[in-house]
Design a protein around this motif. Sequence first.
Motif, PDB file in Angstrom:
ATOM      1  N   UNK A   2       0.825  -1.150  -0.100  1.00 38.86           N
ATOM      2  CA  UNK A   2       0.128   0.031  -0.129  1.00 38.86           C
ATOM      3  C   UNK A   2       0.852   1.215  -0.101  1.00 38.86           C
ATOM      4  N   UNK A   3       1.271   1.833   1.031  1.00 41.56           N
ATOM      5  CA  UNK A   3       1.914   3.270   1.124  1.00 41.56           C
ATOM      6  C   UNK A   3       3.160   3.161   1.943  1.00 41.56           C
ATOM      7  N   UNK A   4       4.049   2.082   1.346  1.00 40.23           N
ATOM      8  CA  UNK A   4       5.425   2.130   2.022  1.00 40.23           C
ATOM      9  C   UNK A   4       6.258   3.261   1.580  1.00 40.23           C
ATOM     10  N   UNK A   5       6.649   3.732   2.857  1.00 39.24           N
ATOM     11  CA  UNK A   5       7.417   5.116   2.667  1.00 39.24           C
ATOM     12  C   UNK A   5       8.972   4.826   2.659  1.00 39.24           C
ATOM     13  N   UNK A   6       9.541   5.915   2.064  1.00 39.85           N
ATOM     14  CA  UNK A   6      10.989   5.780   2.191  1.00 39.85           C
ATOM     15  C   UNK A   6      11.567   5.877   3.483  1.00 39.85           C
ATOM     16  N   UNK A  36      10.910   2.339  15.758  1.00 41.05           N
ATOM     17  CA  UNK A  36      10.122   1.085  16.230  1.00 41.05           C
ATOM     18  C   UNK A  36       8.670   1.241  15.620  1.00 41.05           C
ATOM     19  N   UNK A  37       8.226   2.531  15.462  1.00 41.26           N
ATOM     20  CA  UNK A  37       7.052   2.916  14.946  1.00 41.26           C
ATOM     21  C   UNK A  37       7.077   2.490  13.359  1.00 41.26           C
ATOM     22  N   UNK A  38       7.962   3.202  12.647  1.00 44.59           N
ATOM     23  CA  UNK A  38       8.220   2.852  11.209  1.00 44.59           C
ATOM     24  C   UNK A  38       8.269   1.516  10.991  1.00 44.59           C
ATOM     25  N   UNK A  39       9.008   0.463  11.688  1.00 50.47           N
ATOM     26  CA  UNK A  39       9.105  -0.912  11.844  1.00 50.47           C
ATOM     27  C   UNK A  39       7.666  -1.426  11.767  1.00 50.47           C
ATOM     28  N   UNK A  40       6.970  -1.260  12.615  1.00 46.15           N
ATOM     29  CA  UNK A  40       5.629  -1.732  13.029  1.00 46.15           C
ATOM     30  C   UNK A  40       4.643  -1.374  11.868  1.00 46.15           C
ATOM     31  N   UNK A  41       4.693  -0.011  11.345  1.00 41.23           N
ATOM     32  CA  UNK A  41       3.935   0.077  10.406  1.00 41.23           C
ATOM     33  C   UNK A  41       4.170  -0.530   9.068  1.00 41.23           C
ATOM     34  N   UNK A  42       5.464  -0.680   8.880  1.00 41.38           N
ATOM     35  CA  UNK A  42       5.849  -1.542   7.616  1.00 41.38           C
ATOM     36  C   UNK A  42       5.443  -2.795   7.740  1.00 41.38           C
ATOM     37  N   UNK A  43       5.401  -3.499   8.945  1.00 43.63           N
ATOM     38  CA  UNK A  43       5.207  -4.948   9.106  1.00 43.63           C
ATOM     39  C   UNK A  43       3.536  -5.159   9.017  1.00 43.63           C
ATOM     40  N   UNK A  44       2.983  -4.170   9.584  1.00 47.10           N
ATOM     41  CA  UNK A  44       1.259  -4.168   9.044  1.00 47.10           C
ATOM     42  C   UNK A  44       0.906  -4.269   7.877  1.00 47.10           C
ATOM     43  N   UNK A  45       1.701  -3.203   7.196  1.00 41.32           N
ATOM     44  CA  UNK A  45       1.432  -3.289   5.643  1.00 41.32           C
ATOM     45  C   UNK A  45       1.715  -4.400   4.895  1.00 41.32           C
TER      46      UNK A  45
END
Length: 52
Positions: A2-6, A36-45
Amino acid sequence: MKNITLRQLHSLLAIRRLGKISAAADELGLTGPAVTLQLKQLEDQLGAPLFD
């Protein structure tokens, strides 16, 4: 995907290269919780854990 960011990808690569979230955060100029939040969001996506 979906919306994976740099920023998420930079965080992932820094964690992988340095082996620690705190070291990645220092290198990226962020706090540990932010990385940690960036990693969690990426894992969720992606729907899967990226590290054991």
